[in-house]
Design a protein around this motif. Structure first.
Motif, PDB file in Angstrom:
ATOM      1  N   GLU A 157       0.849  -1.276   0.172  1.00  0.00           N
ATOM      2  CA  GLU A 157      -0.023   0.050  -0.069  1.00  0.00           C
ATOM      3  C   GLU A 157       0.972   1.120   0.246  1.00  0.00           C
ATOM      4  OE1 GLU A 157      -3.294  -0.057  -0.344  1.00  0.00           O
ATOM      5  OE2 GLU A 157      -3.231  -1.934   0.084  1.00  0.00           O
ATOM      6  N   ASP A 158       1.283   1.676  -1.273  1.00  0.00           N
ATOM      7  CA  ASP A 158       2.181   2.940  -1.178  1.00  0.00           C
ATOM      8  C   ASP A 158       2.198   3.164  -2.873  1.00  0.00           C
ATOM      9  OD1 ASP A 158       4.431   4.542  -0.644  1.00  0.00           O
ATOM     10  OD2 ASP A 158       5.400   3.008   0.430  1.00  0.00           O
ATOM     11  N   ASN A 159       2.876   4.216  -2.992  1.00  0.00           N
ATOM     12  CA  ASN A 159       3.238   5.088  -4.275  1.00  0.00           C
ATOM     13  C   ASN A 159       4.297   4.606  -4.838  1.00  0.00           C
ATOM     14  OD1 ASN A 159       4.991   6.767  -3.162  1.00  0.00           O
ATOM     15  ND2 ASN A 159       3.840   8.384  -2.764  1.00  0.00           N
ATOM     16  N   HIS A 160       4.803   5.135  -6.057  1.00  0.00           N
ATOM     17  CA  HIS A 160       6.036   4.692  -6.997  1.00  0.00           C
ATOM     18  C   HIS A 160       6.987   5.019  -6.182  1.00  0.00           C
ATOM     19  CE1 HIS A 160       8.235   3.872 -10.508  1.00  0.00           C
ATOM     20  NE2 HIS A 160       8.951   5.027 -10.155  1.00  0.00           N
ATOM     21  N   ARG A 161       7.184   6.091  -5.311  1.00  0.00           N
ATOM     22  CA  ARG A 161       8.521   6.553  -4.601  1.00  0.00           C
ATOM     23  C   ARG A 161       8.561   5.584  -3.347  1.00  0.00           C
ATOM     24  NH1 ARG A 161      11.167  10.628  -4.991  1.00  0.00           N
ATOM     25  NH2 ARG A 161      11.382  11.187  -2.641  1.00  0.00           N
ATOM     26  N   LEU A 162       7.866   4.724  -3.136  1.00  0.00           N
ATOM     27  CA  LEU A 162       7.778   3.815  -1.970  1.00  0.00           C
ATOM     28  C   LEU A 162       8.107   4.636  -0.616  1.00  0.00           C
ATOM     29  CD1 LEU A 162       9.262   0.489  -3.398  1.00  0.00           C
ATOM     30  CD2 LEU A 162       6.953   0.973  -3.026  1.00  0.00           C
ATOM     31  N   GLU A 163       7.098   5.443  -0.229  1.00  0.00           N
ATOM     32  CA  GLU A 163       7.364   6.440   0.727  1.00  0.00           C
ATOM     33  C   GLU A 163       7.617   5.553   2.133  1.00  0.00           C
ATOM     34  OE1 GLU A 163       8.110   9.661   0.471  1.00  0.00           O
ATOM     35  OE2 GLU A 163       7.240   9.942  -1.634  1.00  0.00           O
ATOM     36  N   GLY A 164       6.977   4.520   2.249  1.00  0.00           N
ATOM     37  CA  GLY A 164       7.106   3.566   3.392  1.00  0.00           C
ATOM     38  C   GLY A 164       8.257   2.553   3.226  1.00  0.00           C
ATOM     39  N   PHE A 165       9.227   2.536   2.429  1.00  0.00           N
ATOM     40  CA  PHE A 165      10.247   1.886   2.008  1.00  0.00           C
ATOM     41  C   PHE A 165      10.733   1.005   3.258  1.00  0.00           C
ATOM     42  CE2 PHE A 165      14.660   0.480   1.042  1.00  0.00           C
ATOM     43  CZ  PHE A 165      14.324  -0.230  -0.280  1.00  0.00           C
ATOM     44  N   MET A 166      11.085   1.688   4.289  1.00  0.00           N
ATOM     45  CA  MET A 166      11.574   0.951   5.561  1.00  0.00           C
ATOM     46  C   MET A 166      10.697  -0.037   5.977  1.00  0.00           C
ATOM     47  SD  MET A 166      14.509   1.754   6.754  1.00  0.00           S
ATOM     48  CE  MET A 166      14.458   1.304   8.289  1.00  0.00           C
ATOM     49  N   ASN A 167       9.428   0.039   5.820  1.00  0.00           N
ATOM     50  CA  ASN A 167       8.659  -1.205   6.003  1.00  0.00           C
ATOM     51  C   ASN A 167       8.812  -2.339   5.383  1.00  0.00           C
ATOM     52  OD1 ASN A 167       7.242   0.496   7.805  1.00  0.00           O
ATOM     53  ND2 ASN A 167       5.822   1.329   6.367  1.00  0.00           N
ATOM     54  N   TYR A 168       9.382  -2.329   4.054  1.00  0.00           N
ATOM     55  CA  TYR A 168       9.680  -3.442   3.080  1.00  0.00           C
ATOM     56  C   TYR A 168      11.192  -3.970   3.307  1.00  0.00           C
ATOM     57  CZ  TYR A 168       6.099  -0.586   1.601  1.00  0.00           C
ATOM     58  OH  TYR A 168       4.779   0.517   1.594  1.00  0.00           O
ATOM     59  N   VAL A 169      12.023  -3.177   4.225  1.00  0.00           N
ATOM     60  CA  VAL A 169      13.379  -3.653   4.139  1.00  0.00           C
ATOM     61  C   VAL A 169      13.505  -4.933   4.806  1.00  0.00           C
ATOM     62  CG1 VAL A 169      15.576  -3.141   5.306  1.00  0.00           C
ATOM     63  CG2 VAL A 169      14.399  -1.451   3.982  1.00  0.00           C
ATOM     64  N   GLY A 170      12.612  -5.450   5.698  1.00  0.00           N
ATOM     65  CA  GLY A 170      12.469  -6.803   6.262  1.00  0.00           C
ATOM     66  C   GLY A 170      12.517  -7.850   5.196  1.00  0.00           C
ATOM     67  N   TYR A 171      11.382  -7.858   4.244  1.00  0.00           N
ATOM     68  CA  TYR A 171      11.074  -8.348   3.187  1.00  0.00           C
ATOM     69  C   TYR A 171      12.506  -8.421   2.402  1.00  0.00           C
ATOM     70  CZ  TYR A 171       6.269  -7.803   3.805  1.00  0.00           C
ATOM     71  OH  TYR A 171       4.724  -7.655   4.191  1.00  0.00           O
ATOM     72  N   ILE A 172      13.030  -7.464   2.048  1.00  0.00           N
ATOM     73  CA  ILE A 172      14.417  -7.568   1.104  1.00  0.00           C
ATOM     74  C   ILE A 172      15.462  -8.496   1.986  1.00  0.00           C
ATOM     75  CG2 ILE A 172      16.146  -6.382   0.446  1.00  0.00           C
ATOM     76  CD1 ILE A 172      13.984  -3.912  -0.142  1.00  0.00           C
ATOM     77  N   ILE A 173      15.505  -8.126   3.294  1.00  0.00           N
ATOM     78  CA  ILE A 173      16.633  -8.711   4.049  1.00  0.00           C
ATOM     79  C   ILE A 173      16.187 -10.308   4.237  1.00  0.00           C
ATOM     80  CG2 ILE A 173      17.544  -9.232   6.318  1.00  0.00           C
ATOM     81  CD1 ILE A 173      17.419  -6.196   6.639  1.00  0.00           C
ATOM     82  N   GLY A 174      15.017 -10.777   4.095  1.00  0.00           N
ATOM     83  CA  GLY A 174      14.543 -12.251   4.591  1.00  0.00           C
ATOM     84  C   GLY A 174      14.974 -12.908   3.285  1.00  0.00           C
ATOM     85  N   TYR A 175      14.577 -12.208   2.107  1.00  0.00           N
ATOM     86  CA  TYR A 175      14.912 -12.687   0.655  1.00  0.00           C
ATOM     87  C   TYR A 175      16.285 -12.789   0.562  1.00  0.00           C
ATOM     88  CZ  TYR A 175      14.365 -13.116  -4.235  1.00  0.00           C
ATOM     89  OH  TYR A 175      14.414 -13.667  -5.666  1.00  0.00           O
TER      90      TYR A 175
END
Length: 184
Positions: A157-175
């Motif tokens: 639930e975000d826009n192109h700039r991914l303003e909430g990017f910090m909320n997705y870093v956990g997914y990236i680290i897990g991946y």
């Protein structure tokens, strides 16, 4: 002998080495060696790809994170590394997979940049983060099963700039953790 993982971040159009997302990743992975691959619309992209390969060909496995237009470049680097037998963990955020899927068609990219972007029909073996409210790229026809086989796709639930990017870093680290323990 496998060397430590290295994170290479490729920012989007109009961004630079001061990218908020890059700093968010560095903050979350403080002991992880990382760099930004700088470019602008006047970059010699053939040279950029060659340089990226030359600078990473000694590293058995890298983490490549590309944002928006940078995701297209990251995908190309990954494909070249793959053809050389080198492993890449690929993360694409708000990826520009097809220049024609841009919603703001009044913003014309320089011909040099347009000609350097590939049309990516299938994103294989990647983490793909797509914003449900993306105002820059049309993902309405994106079909996860057809367009992203063997990939993990996360809609946020975000826009192109991914303003909430910090909320997705956990997914990236897990991946990254999941992919780095398995051979590619």
């Amino acid at each position: 002998m496998m060397k430590d993982l290295f994170l290479l971040y490729i920012h989007g159009y109009g961004s630079n080495r001061e990218s908020r997302k890059f700093f968010n990743l560095k903050e979350s992975l403080p002991d992880f060696p990382a760099a930004v691959f700088e470019w602008d619309e006047h970059t010699d992209f053939e040279l950029l790809l060659k340089t990226a390969i030359e600078q990473t060909n000694e590293i058995e496995q890298i983490v490549l994170v590309g944002d928006s237009t940078g995701a297209n470049i990251a995908y190309q680097i990954r494909e070249t590394r793959k053809s050389l037998g080198l492993s890449t963990i690929l993360v694409l955020t708000s990826p520009l997979l097809d220049y024609d899927k841009r919603l703001n068609t009044e913003l014309q990219f320089a011909e040099n940049l347009q000609n350097s972007l590939m049309k990516i029909n299938k994103v294989e073996d990647a983490l793909v983060i797509l914003a449900k409210e993306d105002e820059a790229i049309d993902f309405s026809q994106f079909n996860v099963k057809q367009d992203a086989p063997n990939s993990t796709v996360i809609y946020v639930e975000d826009n192109h700039r991914l303003e909430g990017f910090m909320n997705y870093v956990g997914y990236i680290i897990g991946y990254i953790v999941n992919k780095s323990v398995r051979p590619q």
